[in-house]
Design an enzyme around this catalytic site. Structure first.
Site, short mmCIF file in Angstrom:
data_model
loop_
_atom_site.label_atom_id
_atom_site.label_comp_id
_atom_site.label_asym_id
_atom_site.label_seq_id
_atom_site.Cartn_x
_atom_site.Cartn_y
_atom_site.Cartn_z
N SER A 1 -7.44 10.68 38.81
CA SER A 1 -8.25 10.01 37.79
C SER A 1 -9.23 10.96 37.14
O SER A 1 -9.77 10.66 36.09
CB SER A 1 -9.00 8.84 38.42
OG SER A 1 -9.67 9.27 39.58
N HIS B 1 -1.57 8.52 34.87
CA HIS B 1 -2.70 7.85 35.53
C HIS B 1 -2.57 6.33 35.39
O HIS B 1 -2.63 5.79 34.30
CB HIS B 1 -4.02 8.34 34.91
CG HIS B 1 -5.23 7.75 35.57
ND1 HIS B 1 -6.36 7.39 34.90
CD2 HIS B 1 -5.47 7.44 36.88
CE1 HIS B 1 -7.24 6.90 35.75
NE2 HIS B 1 -6.71 6.91 36.95
N GLU C 1 -2.02 6.22 31.44
CA GLU C 1 -2.43 7.35 30.60
C GLU C 1 -1.47 8.50 30.89
O GLU C 1 -1.28 8.87 32.05
CB GLU C 1 -3.86 7.78 30.96
CG GLU C 1 -4.92 6.75 30.58
CD GLU C 1 -6.33 7.16 30.98
OE1 GLU C 1 -7.23 7.06 30.15
OE2 GLU C 1 -6.54 7.55 32.15
N ASN D 1 -11.68 6.64 32.05
CA ASN D 1 -12.86 6.98 32.84
C ASN D 1 -13.93 7.69 32.03
O ASN D 1 -15.11 7.64 32.38
CB ASN D 1 -12.47 7.81 34.07
CG ASN D 1 -11.92 6.91 35.16
OD1 ASN D 1 -12.31 5.75 35.28
ND2 ASN D 1 -10.99 7.41 35.95
N1 CAA Z 1 0.30 -8.06 43.08
C1 CAA Z 1 0.73 -9.22 42.58
N2 CAA Z 1 -0.08 -10.20 42.16
C2 CAA Z 1 -1.42 -10.00 42.30
C3 CAA Z 1 -1.95 -8.80 42.82
C4 CAA Z 1 -1.03 -7.80 43.24
N3 CAA Z 1 -1.43 -6.61 43.74
N4 CAA Z 1 -3.31 -8.89 42.81
C5 CAA Z 1 -3.63 -10.09 42.29
N5 CAA Z 1 -2.49 -10.76 41.98
C6 CAA Z 1 -2.38 -12.07 41.36
C7 CAA Z 1 -3.09 -13.15 42.17
O1 CAA Z 1 -2.26 -13.67 43.16
C8 CAA Z 1 -3.41 -14.19 41.10
O2 CAA Z 1 -2.27 -14.99 40.86
P1 CAA Z 1 -2.44 -16.51 40.35
O3 CAA Z 1 -3.06 -16.42 38.99
O4 CAA Z 1 -1.06 -17.03 40.31
O5 CAA Z 1 -3.32 -17.15 41.37
C9 CAA Z 1 -3.63 -13.35 39.84
O6 CAA Z 1 -3.06 -12.06 40.09
C10 CAA Z 1 -5.08 -13.21 39.52
O7 CAA Z 1 -5.74 -12.73 40.67
P2 CAA Z 1 -7.10 -13.34 41.23
O8 CAA Z 1 -7.14 -14.82 41.01
O9 CAA Z 1 -7.28 -12.82 42.61
O10 CAA Z 1 -8.27 -12.68 40.42
P3 CAA Z 1 -8.45 -12.34 38.88
O11 CAA Z 1 -8.05 -13.45 37.98
O12 CAA Z 1 -9.83 -11.78 38.77
O13 CAA Z 1 -7.43 -11.13 38.59
C11 CAA Z 1 -7.42 -8.79 38.48
C12 CAA Z 1 -7.45 -10.01 39.36
C13 CAA Z 1 -6.10 -8.66 37.75
C14 CAA Z 1 -7.61 -7.60 39.42
C15 CAA Z 1 -8.56 -8.88 37.41
O14 CAA Z 1 -9.77 -9.24 38.01
C16 CAA Z 1 -8.77 -7.60 36.65
O15 CAA Z 1 -8.05 -7.29 35.73
N6 CAA Z 1 -9.84 -6.86 37.04
C17 CAA Z 1 -10.14 -5.57 36.47
C18 CAA Z 1 -9.32 -4.52 37.16
C19 CAA Z 1 -9.57 -3.17 36.61
O16 CAA Z 1 -10.39 -2.95 35.74
N7 CAA Z 1 -8.82 -2.20 37.14
C20 CAA Z 1 -8.96 -0.85 36.77
C21 CAA Z 1 -9.90 -0.19 37.70
S1 CAA Z 1 -10.15 1.51 37.27
C22 CAA Z 1 -8.82 2.30 37.98
O17 CAA Z 1 -8.01 1.76 38.66
C23 CAA Z 1 -8.64 3.73 37.71
C24 CAA Z 1 -9.63 4.69 38.08
O18 CAA Z 1 -9.40 5.84 37.83
C25 CAA Z 1 -10.90 4.37 38.80
#
Ligand code: CAA
Length: 296
Positions: free
Chosen positions: A119, A142, A154, A192
């Site tokens: 990242s 990424h 990315e 990032n």
């Molecule tokens: N596989 C399959 N399904 C999954 C899953 C996985 N790993 N994780 C969650 N789900 C499903 C859940 O079962 C749920 O299904 P239903 O709608 O049928 O119940 C659905 O996805 C939504 O999950 P939640 O209800 O638990 O929670 P949510 O609505 O908040 O969604 C999320 C979860 C998709 C993670 C959402 O909160 C989100 O988009 N958050 C932001 C994530 C983000 O910004 N990620 C990037 C981080 S930065 C990075 O990764 C890179 C870096 O370099 C730091």
């Protein structure tokens, strides 16, 4: 060269997600980890994620089985010898990555593409551990956590990346069902570069008493439609990871906006890494009902 077989290095959160997505897209996929226990741990996570998709009807039971059948785990680098692309998602440590790439360079076929899921570490600094030919076949890919759900990848090029290899990277991203964006090899790439100063500023705002953890999170969720506020996201990504990325970016740009605030450093020193350690900006004793920590 057509990409048929995918190698993934590391079966942690990101590696297992990448392997799942590759196998889900129809590629024969082999994941390398240092121990059988870590492979098993990663595969349990994959199974859980596939079951969620199956429960929702996004995949059938047959597709779930077929994805599993396309996936295999190994502790040996030799099993990656015939991969067309190898995606590395090991620990964010330049020396470890360089050692791994140097070894792989000797084992993998000359036409294989090397990609890193880093990242923030410079792709250029990793690629120089490989031969001159391989350096032209070296890119960044990424992904974002959780990999099976997040649509972005990315695709990063260095000043030495071959144009055709880069376009193959873009096409490969599409074949994984992701939306690729083009980024240059600058620490943090696109996401990032913008995300890290935002998250660090949220911590500074908290330190200055602008608002509470919950109110700052609620503001960004409801005021801007972000899926998670900055503190929930920090705990989700891992505060140790966030701190580490910020340090690397600060080192690259020498700009104040990338400097980790003292509170973040103290939290990491105290072992408050977020969800994975049970406490961060929130306490996850009851994971469905996190309560804010008293930090300032
Ligand atoms: N596989 C399959 N399904 C999954 C899953 C996985 N790993 N994780 C969650 N789900 C499903 C859940 O079962 C749920 O299904 P239903 O709608 O049928 O119940 C659905 O996805 C939504 O999950 P939640 O209800 O638990 O929670 P949510 O609505 O908040 O969604 C999320 C979860 C998709 C993670 C959402 O909160 C989100 O988009 N958050 C932001 C994530 C983000 O910004 N990620 C990037 C981080 S930065 C990075 O990764 C890179 C870096 O370099 C730091």
């Amino acid at each position: 060269m057509e990409i048929k077989k995918v190698g993934v290095l590391g079966c942690g959160l990101m590696g297992s997600g990448i392997a799942q997505v590759a196998a889900g897209a129809g590629f024969e996929t082999v994941v390398r980890e240092v121990s059988d226990e870590l492979i098993q741990k990663g595969f349990v996570g994959i199974e859980k994620s596939l079951s969620k998709f199956a429960e929702k009807g996004s995949i059938t039971a047959e597709q779930q089985k077929a994805i599993r059948d396309r996936l295999s785990g190994t502790t040996s680098f030799e099993d990656l010898a015939d991969c067309d692309i190898v995606i590395e998602a090991i620990i964010e440590n330049l020396d470890e990555k360089r050692k791994t790439y140097a070894e792989l360079d000797r084992i993998c076929k000359p036409e294989a593409i090397f990609a890193s899921n880093t990242s923030s570490i410079s792709i250029t600094a990793m690629m120089t551990a490989t031969s001159a030919e391989r350096q032209q076949r070296f890119i960044g890919l990424h992904f974002f956590n959780p990999v099976p759900l997040m649509k972005l990848v990315e695709v990063v090029r260095t000043i030495l990346t071959d144009d055709a290899v880069y376009e193959q990277g873009i096409e490969f991203g599409k074949r994984l069902g992701k939306v690729p964006v083009r980024a240059g090899d600058r620490s943090g790439f696109i996401v990032n570069r913008l995300l890290v100063p935002y998250m660090l500023d949220a911590i500074r705002a908290l330190e200055e008493g602008v608002g509470s953890i919950v109110d700052i999170d609620t503001s960004m969720k409801l005021g801007l439609g972000y899926p998670m506020g900055p503190f929930t996201l920090g705990d989700f990504v891992g505060l140790d990871t966030t701190y580490y990325i910020a340090e690397i970016m600060f080192d690259e740009f020498r700009e104040k906006r990338f400097a980790p605030p003292p509170l973040l450093k103290r939290m990491v020193l105290a072992g408050l890494y977020g969800r994975k350690s049970g406490r961060g900006f929130y306490d996850y004793k009851d994971p469905k009902n996190p309560t804010p920590m008293n930090l300032v």
